[in-house]
Design an enzyme around this catalytic site. Structure first.
Site: not given
Ligand code: PEP
Ligand code: MG
Length: 574
Positions: A457, A433, A504, A191
């Protein structure tokens, strides 16, 4: 000769500046008995005065650069230093127990921290515990004659070096001075990496021991395009990379011309290039980048930026603002994806051995339905103001999707019965994912309105490699034929049922992956806003039918990530 540090390219661009080490000094000390009580009392008083003065300067800077709201936290710190109860207790420990100032400070503040932390149902007091910890660190640093990093005081161009970065670190910085980030930890999809791209600051992550290899006063070239840094570069290197930085800026200016253009391949096939956002504030960057949609709104940041669960009305306002700003363009909103590496201080989750394989995302939503229903109601109400599509994260089984859809349908029916205006049809999709859902895409495709492939993921679960762990970052293999087969399976399954296949994850903006994805017919590409125009520009030069053949070759004849990458490079150059 400069020193080279390699890491993972996490955010495009080149930054050249002095180093700013955001690293806490070693504040360890020995407890000991003192003989001169007055001298010790004078030491602690001096350290507290120096800390207060320092905090006043920081507060002032933070107010000027970042606004009153960010500055307010320092008022709380200054108030703690003036607390008569705490001061008198510290002085008593020095006078009565004859202990050194460092130990007296620690004993007393530890006591306060424990009391505050034990008030688990009082969020305000829990935050005060964090404040007392911060203040203790500052006073200790003065007692020990060491200096703490103060990101709020950055007022000239720097490259920030840190072990890892948190949103609260970056919130304190005046971004116009931050020319780059270099961190010890992290992978391309951690992140902190995603945050750097959102802030449009060049970044290299997962660089191992960067914080020990680079010293204050060093200068640095940070190359976020190729994933390395040069410490104390020569004049020749500086000139070379300055020229590259200028070239990159020119390229970006070229891309700007495509802002209002459609995303079309050389053979005329239209694709949708969309942007990922984390908060309503990011939507402007998506609009400025000419994104054709918001392909992923990571709503958990609404929860993370709050000190309690956001109410239905607060969420409604945020979602409505985003759809209205997009002016009729679609906005794909993902329901809360908490867990894994994303936590809410006010929603304690169980301690887990493997949080990425644990209680997260839709698993929490289906278990804590009051939280899920509140979010769905806010989304359904906001659907009246533009085109909202809703998707569920981490769907592993058909039953999970059905259950989530059932909850959605119940809430929608209640709102309609109450006369609340809502969109006629809200498309419901799922993130793909988890390998199980990618393999089983043909059946999922019969139940969903769209897929959005979350490669961050999907790659971590396919190769069983933690996305934030730099030791296994070599397993982030977006071109590996095994992964490409999974992705192709998802896209083909969607198309057989007449559904949209989107992506995405970060792979959607990867210059070597985009041609392959176009060859597979992926419909929508959602990425950091900063990549939108680069990808649109690249699409213009590619013929999808040619790339369909390259895909076939990649998944039937190549065996490794590297082989596929070379194949793509060869065809891009041809
Ligand atoms: C993904 O997993 O690819 C994704 C887009 O979601 P996140 O990065 O938020 O987990
Ligand atoms: Mg994900």
């Amino acid at each position: 000769m400069s020193k080279r540090i390699t890491g993972i390219a996490a955010s495009d661009g080149i930054g050249i500046a002095k180093v700013y080490r955001l690293v806490d000094p070693d504040l360890s000390f020995e407890k000991h008995v003192i003989t001169d009580v007055n001298a010790e009392l004078a030491r602690i008083t001096q350290a507290m005065v120096a800390s207060t003065n320092e905090l006043k300067v920081i507060r002032q800077k933070a107010a000027e650069n970042l606004g009153e709201e960010e500055a307010a936290v320092f008022d709380a710190h200054i108030a703690i230093l003036a607390d008569p109860e705490m001061i008198s207790q510290i002085k008593s420990v020095i006078t009565d127990k004859k202990l050194n100032a460092e130990e007296a400070l620690k004993e007393v503040t530890d006591h306060f921290i424990t009391i505050f932390e034990e008030m688990t149902d009082n969020q305000y007091m829990q935050e005060r515990a964090a404040d007392v910890k911060d203040v203790t660190k500052r006073v200790l640093s003065h007692l020990l004659g060491k200096s703490l990093p103060n990101p709020a005081l950055i007022d000239s161009p720097v490259v920030v070096i840190a072990h890892d970065l948190t949103p609260s670190d970056t919130a304190q910085m005046d971004r116009k001075f931050v020319k780059g980030f270099l961190t010890d930890l992290g992978g391309r999809t951690s992140h902190s990496a995603i945050m750097s791209r959102t802030l449009e600051i060049p970044a290299v992550v997962g660089a191992g021991d960067a914080t020990t290899e680079v010293q204050d006063g060093d200068s640095l070239i940070l190359n976020g395009l190729d994933g390395f840094a040069l410490v104390n570069p020569t004049a020749g290197e500086k000139a070379k990379y300055q020229a590259e930085a200028d070239h990159y800026a020119q390229e970006r200016a070229e891309w700007q011309k495509l802002k209002n253009a459609a995303s079309v391949s050389k053979d005329g096939r239209h694709f949708e290039v969309a942007a990922n956002i984390g908060t309503p504030d990011d939507v402007q960057a998506a609009v400025d980048a000419g994104a054709e949609a918001v392909g992923l709104f990571r709503t958990e940041f609404l929860y993370m930026n709050s000190d309690r669960l956001p109410s239905e009305d607060e969420q409604f306002t945020a979602y409505k603002q985003v759809v209205q700003s997009m002016n009729g363009k679609p906005v794909v909103i993902r329901t809360m994806d908490i867990g894994g590496d994303k936590h809410l201080p006010y929603l304690p989750l169980p301690e887990e051995m493997n949080p990425f394989l644990g209680y997260r995302a839709i698993r929490i939503s289906l278990d804590r339905q009051e939280i899920f229903r509140t979010q769905l109601r806010a989304l359904i109400r906001a659907s009246h103001y533009g085109e909202i599509r809703i998707m569920f994260p981490m769907i592993a089984t058909v039953n999970e999707f059905r259950e989530a859809k059932k909850v959605f349908t119940e809430e929608e029916a209640k709102l309609v019965a109450a006369g609340v205006p809502v969109a006629e049809k809200i498309k419901l999709g799922m993130m793909v994912e988890i390998p199980a859902s990618a393999v089983f895409a043909d059946q999922f495709a019969k139940e969903v309105d769209f897929f959005s492939i979350g490669t961050n993921d999907l790659i971590q679960y396919t190769f069983a490699a933690d996305r934030g762990n730099e030791h296994v970052s070599y397993l982030y293999q977006p071109y590996n034929p095994a992964l490409l087969r999974l992705i192709k399976n998802v896209i083909d399954a969607a198309h057989r049922e007449g559904k949209i296949a989107a992506m995405c994850g970060e792979m959607a903006g990867d210059k070597y992956a985009v041609p392959l994805l176009m060859g597979m017919g992926l419909d929508e590409y959602s990425m950091s806003a900063t990549s939108v125009l680069r990808v649109r520009s690249q699409m213009k030069s590619l013929v999808t039918t040619d790339w369909a053949k390259v895909v076939e070759q990649a998944i039937t004849q190549c065996r490794t990530n590297e082989e596929v990458k070379s194949l793509v490079e060869k065809h891009l150059q041809a």
